[in-house]
Design a protein around this motif. Structure first.
Motif, PDB file in Angstrom:
ATOM      1  N   ALA A  12       0.806  -1.223   0.000  1.00 40.49           N
ATOM      2  CA  ALA A  12       0.000   0.000   0.000  1.00 40.49           C
ATOM      3  C   ALA A  12       0.835   1.267   0.000  1.00 40.49           C
ATOM      4  O   ALA A  12       1.982   1.268   0.357  1.00 40.49           O
ATOM      5  CB  ALA A  12      -0.919  -0.006   1.207  1.00 40.49           C
ATOM      6  N   GLY A  13       0.241   2.440  -0.388  1.00 43.36           N
ATOM      7  CA  GLY A  13       0.823   3.775  -0.434  1.00 43.36           C
ATOM      8  C   GLY A  13      -0.153   4.687  -1.116  1.00 43.36           C
ATOM      9  O   GLY A  13      -1.310   4.412  -1.119  1.00 43.36           O
ATOM     10  N   ALA A  14       0.274   5.835  -1.753  1.00 47.78           N
ATOM     11  CA  ALA A  14      -0.727   6.692  -2.389  1.00 47.78           C
ATOM     12  C   ALA A  14      -0.157   7.526  -3.519  1.00 47.78           C
ATOM     13  O   ALA A  14       0.895   8.099  -3.413  1.00 47.78           O
ATOM     14  CB  ALA A  14      -1.337   7.620  -1.361  1.00 47.78           C
ATOM     15  N   ILE A  15      -0.887   7.572  -4.664  1.00 52.73           N
ATOM     16  CA  ILE A  15      -0.674   8.522  -5.747  1.00 52.73           C
ATOM     17  C   ILE A  15      -2.063   8.963  -6.181  1.00 52.73           C
ATOM     18  O   ILE A  15      -2.942   8.139  -6.336  1.00 52.73           O
ATOM     19  CB  ILE A  15       0.046   7.892  -6.946  1.00 52.73           C
ATOM     20  CG1 ILE A  15       1.441   7.423  -6.537  1.00 52.73           C
ATOM     21  CG2 ILE A  15       0.150   8.851  -8.105  1.00 52.73           C
ATOM     22  CD1 ILE A  15       2.169   6.700  -7.644  1.00 52.73           C
ATOM     23  N   ALA A  16      -2.291  10.250  -6.370  1.00 53.99           N
ATOM     24  CA  ALA A  16      -3.603  10.720  -6.813  1.00 53.99           C
ATOM     25  C   ALA A  16      -3.481  11.344  -8.188  1.00 53.99           C
ATOM     26  O   ALA A  16      -2.425  11.800  -8.578  1.00 53.99           O
ATOM     27  CB  ALA A  16      -4.161  11.744  -5.820  1.00 53.99           C
ATOM     28  N   HIS A 433       4.228   5.217  -2.812  1.00 49.19           N
ATOM     29  CA  HIS A 433       3.150   5.493  -3.745  1.00 49.19           C
ATOM     30  C   HIS A 433       2.616   4.189  -4.339  1.00 49.19           C
ATOM     31  O   HIS A 433       3.354   3.236  -4.559  1.00 49.19           O
ATOM     32  CB  HIS A 433       3.632   6.434  -4.847  1.00 49.19           C
ATOM     33  CG  HIS A 433       4.011   7.776  -4.315  1.00 49.19           C
ATOM     34  ND1 HIS A 433       4.946   8.589  -4.929  1.00 49.19           N
ATOM     35  CD2 HIS A 433       3.606   8.457  -3.212  1.00 49.19           C
ATOM     36  CE1 HIS A 433       5.083   9.701  -4.234  1.00 49.19           C
ATOM     37  NE2 HIS A 433       4.281   9.638  -3.190  1.00 49.19           N
ATOM     38  N   LEU A 434       1.311   4.194  -4.615  1.00 54.39           N
ATOM     39  CA  LEU A 434       0.594   2.958  -4.906  1.00 54.39           C
ATOM     40  C   LEU A 434       0.451   2.667  -6.395  1.00 54.39           C
ATOM     41  O   LEU A 434       0.133   3.551  -7.182  1.00 54.39           O
ATOM     42  CB  LEU A 434      -0.808   3.011  -4.293  1.00 54.39           C
ATOM     43  CG  LEU A 434      -0.897   3.109  -2.784  1.00 54.39           C
ATOM     44  CD1 LEU A 434      -2.340   3.120  -2.357  1.00 54.39           C
ATOM     45  CD2 LEU A 434      -0.148   1.973  -2.147  1.00 54.39           C
ATOM     46  N   GLY A 556       6.094  -1.695 -16.145  1.00 56.99           N
ATOM     47  CA  GLY A 556       7.345  -1.301 -15.510  1.00 56.99           C
ATOM     48  C   GLY A 556       7.337  -1.779 -14.073  1.00 56.99           C
ATOM     49  O   GLY A 556       6.323  -2.244 -13.557  1.00 56.99           O
ATOM     50  N   PHE A 557       8.488  -1.641 -13.403  1.00 57.63           N
ATOM     51  CA  PHE A 557       8.639  -2.159 -12.046  1.00 57.63           C
ATOM     52  C   PHE A 557       8.590  -1.029 -11.022  1.00 57.63           C
ATOM     53  O   PHE A 557       9.477  -0.166 -10.991  1.00 57.63           O
ATOM     54  CB  PHE A 557       9.947  -2.935 -11.921  1.00 57.63           C
ATOM     55  CG  PHE A 557       9.835  -4.347 -12.414  1.00 57.63           C
ATOM     56  CD1 PHE A 557       9.602  -5.391 -11.536  1.00 57.63           C
ATOM     57  CD2 PHE A 557       9.904  -4.626 -13.769  1.00 57.63           C
ATOM     58  CE1 PHE A 557       9.468  -6.695 -11.991  1.00 57.63           C
ATOM     59  CE2 PHE A 557       9.776  -5.922 -14.241  1.00 57.63           C
ATOM     60  CZ  PHE A 557       9.563  -6.966 -13.351  1.00 57.63           C
ATOM     61  N   MET A 558       7.559  -1.073 -10.205  1.00 58.22           N
ATOM     62  CA  MET A 558       7.412  -0.080  -9.133  1.00 58.22           C
ATOM     63  C   MET A 558       8.579  -0.126  -8.163  1.00 58.22           C
ATOM     64  O   MET A 558       8.905   0.882  -7.524  1.00 58.22           O
ATOM     65  CB  MET A 558       6.109  -0.337  -8.363  1.00 58.22           C
ATOM     66  CG  MET A 558       4.835  -0.152  -9.153  1.00 58.22           C
ATOM     67  SD  MET A 558       4.396   1.572  -9.404  1.00 58.22           S
ATOM     68  CE  MET A 558       3.882   2.053  -7.749  1.00 58.22           C
TER      69      MET A 558
END
Length: 592
Positions: A12-16, A433-434, A556-558
């Motif tokens: 988990a994490g976050a990008i909006a 970031h997700l 791609g690789f996060m």
């Protein structure tokens, strides 16, 4: 694809998303100095190495156990470290900020039991089983070397003989790290087989072990029964598409789903699984027993085809709904009917937009193959269902594109599936970031680019909501797009090298999706000058639908520090969306 592979699906994490601009939530104060995205502070694994994925401001050094590590220009890192058995401790330091991580490595191989004991959970059967008389029943146990092992089953005593050292296969996810070689263990397995002649309940076998003058006995967890060949249960599939497999667990490979209404005799049982007379296994919960049923044997006479606007339907009138299987190749579609005997003299098949010719043969008693020779190498989807006792096969026609317009995808329906969403976060980048939010960003950009080229685009989600895998698959079957694209970003199982692994990957399952997966992979790699991760046949929920060519894109690789910077760059996101849309357009042009 295994617990470790699920890392790329559940962190988990976050990008909006705000228009085409990525808006990032501010990290906490602690994260501003040092942040570890993976692994958790206390982590267990059987892998031989672990990567530490995180970030810190680019100025200064990040130390792991006192040694400086390599970082991307933005300050992200993902070094790998070998693991010894047991506890491994790592201290990460940036300026005055430190983080402690404990990684415990456990064995995933069968081991020699200590003392006078059987190996843990090694006695088979491990659950209740039922077989036919005359069918081999094989029993096994792991025991110390030089032991004498036997098993008492009913009124017979069966010696179990030592075999060569036990070979174990890694999980399927190991291929993602190119580490799928078999492993030779130090454990010694003792095995023996027997048969029974009459229907009976033999109960739970008792295993006996003798070593150095000592003796122990232990019952197997599962009991053994022999079925009566003249009184076999007959089941009917109650699920919309019964999941058939090559063996009695979800570890075994999938076979062609069995349409609702399929009938078959049960020739074996193992736990909650039933072996059907044609060879496939299915969960009992997807079936119901037919009272007083007899093993189904069907006949077929004439076959009828009818061509519609979007598909050709072929009707196979049967006396009983029987198990089926499908095999696709470049320009043929083969349907196999089991437990069926032909009385066929006439087949009605006009000149068809899709089918060049239909051939059939009774390849062996009870098995008929129907081979459709197609006018195009590209197939566009199929459906199978029973209406009463008639099997209906629907073969979809090629999509009709508008020609001579400035919009090359005019008339084409495309489903875009932004992976994950809601509680399903997907992979997490070094700064937390997700994946789910990057997926939605790219999917919306891709939707815009495809619509600019004239396509009608359906989205499985347009906001950060939960959408089940079943609902996503159902959307493909309901909407019947020309193609379905599931948008994802990647991670690795433990044991991989996050710094050295990057690139675009494509996943397909049904043969009709192979061309699209390969073409789009090559197009993106060459057009964007990106690394190639590869093209994979893979049994994934979003590649399994067969009503349309469906692929899953890993773009791609996060977890790769340098590739993550490319993944989250708004300008590069725009380029990627345009390249995918251009690649889809080129594939349709080449295909048609």
């Amino acid at each position: 694809m295994g617990r470790q592979w699920q890392y790329s699906r559940i962190l988990a994490g976050a990008i909006a998303l705000g228009s085409a601009t990525m808006l990032y939530p501010a990290p906490t104060k602690a994260q501003q100095s040092l942040y570890l995205s993976y692994p958790p502070r206390e982590h267990q694994t059987s892998a031989a190495q672990i990567f530490l994925i995180g970030t810190a401001p680019p100025e200064g050094e990040v130390l792991v156990n006192g040694e400086a590590i390599q970082r991307s220009p933005a300050g992200h890192f993902a070094p790998s470290f070998p693991l010894k058995m047991g506890e491994n401790r790592f201290t990460l330091r940036y300026n005055e900020r430190t983080l402690e991580v404990k990684v415990t490595r456990s064995r995933d191989l069968a081991e020699i039991p200590t003392g006078i004991n059987f190996g843990k959970d090694s006695l088979t059967p491990s659950r209740d089983i039922a077989r036919l008389p005359g069918e081999p029943i094989c029993l096994s146990a792991i025991a110390p070397p030089n032991a004498t092992v036997s098993v008492q089953l009913g009124n017979q005593t069966l010696p179990l003989l030592p075999q060569n050292a036990l070979v174990q296969l890694p999980p399927n996810s190991a291929v993602l790290n190119a580490q799928n070689q078999p492993t030779l263990t130090s454990a010694r397995q003792y095995q023996g087989c027997t048969t029974g002649t009459n229907a009976s309940n033999l109960g739970k076998p008792t295993f006996n072990l003798e070593l150095n003058g000592r003796r122990i006995s232990q019952k197997a967890p599962g009991a053994i029964a022999l079925l009566s060949p003249t009184q076999l249960d007959v089941i009917e599939v109650t699920a919309a598409a019964g999941v058939a497999r090559t063996g009695p667990s979800t570890n075994y490979s999938r076979l062609t789903p069995l349409p609702k209404g399929t009938q078959a005799a049960v020739t074996g049982r193992e736990g909650e699984w039933l072996r059907l007379d044609y060879g496939g296994w299915i969960k009992a919960s997807e079936t119901q027993t037919i009272p007083n049923g007899v093993p189904p044997q069907s006949t077929i006479r004439s076959v009828l085809s009818r061509s519609g606007e979007e598909a050709t339907e072929v009707v196979f009138p049967l006396t009983v709904p029987v198990p089926i299987s499908v095999q696709q190749s470049d320009d043929t579609f083969t349907l196999t009917l089991y437990n069926t005997t032909a009385q066929t003299d006439t087949i009605w098949l006009d000149d068809d937009p899709l089918i060049q010719r239909l051939d059939w043969q009774q390849v062996e008693p009870g098995r008929i193959e129907y081979t459709f020779h197609l006018k195009s190498a590209q197939q566009w989807g199929y459906e199978l269902r029973y209406e009463g006792t008639s099997l209906i096969l629907s073969l979809r026609h090629p999509p009709q594109q508008s020609s001579g317009t400035a919009q090359p995808l005019q008339g084409i329906k495309i489903l875009v599936d932004p992976g994950h969403g809601g509680q399903e976060a997907g992979a997490r980048g070094p700064n937390g970031h997700l994946e789910k939010d990057v997926n939605l960003t790219i999917s919306k950009l891709l939707q815009r680019e495809l619509e600019r080229r004239g396509a009608t685009v359906y989205m499985t989600r347009e906001t950060d909501i939960d959408v089940s895998l079943q609902d996503r698959m159902a959307a493909i079957d309901r909407l019947k797009p020309a193609i379905a694209l599931s948008v994802h970003y990647n991670a690795l199982p433990d044991g991989g090298d996050a710094e050295k692994t990057a690139g675009i990957g494509m996943f397909w399952y049904n043969a009709q999706a192979h061309s699209l997966a390969v073409f789009l992979h090559n197009y993106l790699v060459e057009t964007l000058n990106r690394s190639s991760y590869g093209v994979f046949w893979n049994n994934l929920a979003l590649t399994r639908p067969h009503s349309a060519p469906a692929i899953l894109m890993e773009l791609g690789f996060m977890i790769n520090p340098w590739e993550f910077e490319w993944i989250t760059d708004p300008q590069e996101q725009e380029k990627l969306a345009r390249a995918i849309a251009d690649g889809v357009t080129a594939w349709f042009e080449n295909t048609n």
